[in-house]
Scaffold this active site. Structure first.
Site, PDB file in Angstrom:
ATOM      1  N   PHE A 137       0.581  15.392  -8.874  1.00 59.05           N
ATOM      2  CA  PHE A 137       0.556  14.517 -10.048  1.00 59.05           C
ATOM      3  C   PHE A 137       0.920  13.113  -9.588  1.00 59.05           C
ATOM      4  O   PHE A 137       2.008  12.881  -9.076  1.00 59.05           O
ATOM      5  CB  PHE A 137       1.531  14.968 -11.138  1.00 59.05           C
ATOM      6  CG  PHE A 137       1.462  14.076 -12.355  1.00 59.05           C
ATOM      7  CD1 PHE A 137       0.465  14.241 -13.301  1.00 59.05           C
ATOM      8  CD2 PHE A 137       2.373  13.045 -12.530  1.00 59.05           C
ATOM      9  CE1 PHE A 137       0.374  13.393 -14.406  1.00 59.05           C
ATOM     10  CE2 PHE A 137       2.291  12.191 -13.632  1.00 59.05           C
ATOM     11  CZ  PHE A 137       1.284  12.373 -14.566  1.00 59.05           C
ATOM     12  N   ASP A 222       4.361   9.978  -2.240  1.00 62.63           N
ATOM     13  CA  ASP A 222       4.727   9.647  -3.619  1.00 62.63           C
ATOM     14  C   ASP A 222       6.133  10.189  -3.843  1.00 62.63           C
ATOM     15  O   ASP A 222       6.321  11.392  -4.014  1.00 62.63           O
ATOM     16  CB  ASP A 222       3.708  10.279  -4.574  1.00 62.63           C
ATOM     17  CG  ASP A 222       4.061  10.063  -6.036  1.00 62.63           C
ATOM     18  OD1 ASP A 222       5.224   9.790  -6.336  1.00 62.63           O
ATOM     19  OD2 ASP A 222       3.161  10.217  -6.886  1.00 62.63           O
ATOM     20  N   LYS A 251      10.809   5.962 -11.559  1.00 62.84           N
ATOM     21  CA  LYS A 251      11.757   6.818 -12.278  1.00 62.84           C
ATOM     22  C   LYS A 251      13.215   6.373 -12.155  1.00 62.84           C
ATOM     23  O   LYS A 251      13.625   5.449 -12.848  1.00 62.84           O
ATOM     24  CB  LYS A 251      11.560   8.265 -11.816  1.00 62.84           C
ATOM     25  CG  LYS A 251      10.255   8.858 -12.405  1.00 62.84           C
ATOM     26  CD  LYS A 251      10.258  10.354 -12.370  1.00 62.84           C
ATOM     27  CE  LYS A 251       8.974  10.979 -12.866  1.00 62.84           C
ATOM     28  NZ  LYS A 251       8.951  11.182 -14.305  1.00 62.84           N
TER      29      LYS A 251
HETATM   30  N1  PLP Z   1       4.063  10.434  -9.445  1.00 62.16           N
HETATM   31  C1  PLP Z   1       4.934  11.422  -9.653  1.00 62.16           C
HETATM   32  C2  PLP Z   1       5.294  12.323  -8.517  1.00 62.16           C
HETATM   33  C3  PLP Z   1       5.485  11.625 -10.917  1.00 62.16           C
HETATM   34  O1  PLP Z   1       6.340  12.628 -11.119  1.00 62.16           O
HETATM   35  C4  PLP Z   1       5.115  10.756 -11.969  1.00 62.16           C
HETATM   36  C5  PLP Z   1       5.644  10.960 -13.326  1.00 62.16           C
HETATM   37  O2  PLP Z   1       6.061  12.022 -13.710  1.00 62.16           O
HETATM   38  C6  PLP Z   1       4.231   9.717 -11.701  1.00 62.16           C
HETATM   39  C7  PLP Z   1       3.711   9.589 -10.438  1.00 62.16           C
HETATM   40  C8  PLP Z   1       3.839   8.749 -12.784  1.00 62.16           C
HETATM   41  O3  PLP Z   1       4.925   7.953 -13.118  1.00 62.16           O
HETATM   42  P1  PLP Z   1       4.941   7.138 -14.509  1.00 62.16           P
HETATM   43  O4  PLP Z   1       4.973   8.146 -15.607  1.00 62.16           O
HETATM   44  O5  PLP Z   1       6.162   6.276 -14.420  1.00 62.16           O
HETATM   45  O6  PLP Z   1       3.694   6.320 -14.541  1.00 62.16           O
END
Ligand code: PLP
Length: 390
Positions: A137, A222, A251
């Site tokens: 994700f 990520d 986050k």
């Molecule tokens: N990447 C990862 C691993 C995530 O857990 C999330 C959100 O849960 C995102 C990207 C996207 O982040 P945002 O919701 O701040 O756009």
């Protein structure tokens, strides 16, 4: 406002994209939240790993209070110290190059995707490809969404961005085979959070590193969910056998306020040049003040050791519960696969008993408590889970 009234207003005025739990929170402190009826909750989700410093951490509150009355925004046409200090803190604590600040996780990945593609073009690759893992994700904007194999299949939002190739998340050979002449990068989460806390095997991480090195491609992690201490080291990669060239985070970085960042090592730090990328709000003084305060709390060896120890205590407790079939994770990023029962029902039962946990899919509960908790909170959560699952 009463919960029922708020629910009614929400369904009338807010686009209906979120399945919400039936509760309205009005106050938070540390690992606790209070709802509109005055009921207290122990928060084992922390705003999906955002409030790692706890709710309303005094240092974050003080920094924001001070900054909001001094200077909140000037745009990136001018210099302000906080954003520069934050970039320094991010890069110096990780890959050593430079950082681009933004406002969310998905934006951090958009920046990374542009950087990875441009780096490939500079190597003469006309149609670069980014290898991603199944179950990943990376966010909801079109680039990050296209990098998210499980979501980039919904025809309603097509066409997706081309140039992503998904491989199974636990097969080192599949990663090696996917990396070739067109590969710009392999991009992965060291632990996949949104699909149920799936730890990527070290062999896959090593295969990705080796394949990228031999192809001249970049390795991007990520760390939006795994970063800022969540797994018991400031960055999750610090406990792994390979280090990325590019890393994204968000986050917990803002101590509860919205911020994201894309960090590159020295070799990849100059890929994005003047005019290549930008954002009006990014790296402003207010959010920088909050993030620097959050950094002071989370980048602390003692706290990080506690995160590892408390994670072990929690996982051992979960393993002792009959209705739990499997426990996964690292530090205080934990997933439990249920042997029976619907996770949403279990989460509702726990909520009723004053514990916030997150149901994922058909069989998993996810736990992402604030990193400032102690043994008493771990034991309280386990007690509630035993009752709820018993
Ligand atoms: N990447 C990862 C691993 C995530 O857990 C999330 C959100 O849960 C995102 C990207 C996207 O982040 P945002 O919701 O701040 O756009």
């Amino acid at each position: 406002m009463k919960l029922a009234e708020l629910q009614q207003l929400e369904s009338r005025w807010v686009m209906q994209t979120y399945p919400r739990m039936p509760v309205q929170f009005v106050r938070g402190e540390g690992a606790r939240l209070w709802d509109s009826e005055g009921k207290e909750y122990l928060d084992f989700l922390a705003g999906i790993s955002v409030c790692s410093v706890g709710h309303c951490h005094p240092a974050v509150v003080a920094a924001v209070r001070e900054q909001v009355g001094t200077l909140t925004h000037t745009s990136n046409l001018y210099l302000t110290e906080g954003g520069v200090r934050l970039a320094e803190r991010l890069a110096a604590s990780s890959l050593g190059g430079r950082a681009f600040l933004c406002n969310s996780g998905t934006e951090a990945n958009e920046c990374a995707i542009k950087l990875l593609r441009k780096h490939a073009h500079s190597r003469g690759i006309a149609e670069p490809e980014i290898v991603v893992l199944e179950g990943a994700f990376h966010g909801r904007t079109m680039g990050s969404l296209s990098a998210t194999p499980g979501l980039a299949v919904d025809e309603s939002f097509s066409p997706y961005l081309p140039g992503f190739r998904a491989v199974p998340r636990d097969e080192p050979e599949a990663v090696r085979a996917a990396v070739g002449e067109r590969t710009a990068a392999v991009m992965l989460e060291p632990i996949q959070g949104e699909t149920g806390v799936n730890v990527i095997p070290d062999e896959v991480i090593i295969a990705a590193r080796e394949a990228c090195d031999s192809a001249g491609a970049l390795l991007a992690f990520d760390e939006i969910q795994t970063g800022m201490g969540r797994t018991g080291s400031l960055w999750a990669y610090q406990q792994l056998s390979a280090r990325p060239d590019v890393m994204t985070t968000a986050k917990a970085l803002g101590g509860g306020l919205p911020v994201g960042a894309c960090v590159a090592n020295p070799e990849a730090s100059d890929v994005l040049e003047l005019g290549d990328h930008g954002s009006t709000f990014a790296g402003g003084p207010l959010i920088a003040a909050a993030a620097l305060a959050a950094f002071d709390v989370l980048d602390d060896p003692e706290l990080l050791r506690d995160v590892r120890d408390l994670g072990t205590r929690f996982c051992q407790g979960l393993e002792g519960i009959d209705a739990i079939a499997e426990v996964r994770g690292r530090g205080l990023m934990v997933g439990a696969r249920l042997a029976r029962g619907d996770p949403r029902e279990v989460a509702l039962g726990a909520l009723d008993r004053g514990l916030i946990v997150n149901p994922i899919g058909e069989e998993t509960l996810r736990f992402l408590p604030p990193l400032i908790i102690g043994e008493a909170e771990i034991d309280q959560a386990l007690e509630v889970l035993r009752e709820t699952l018993g």
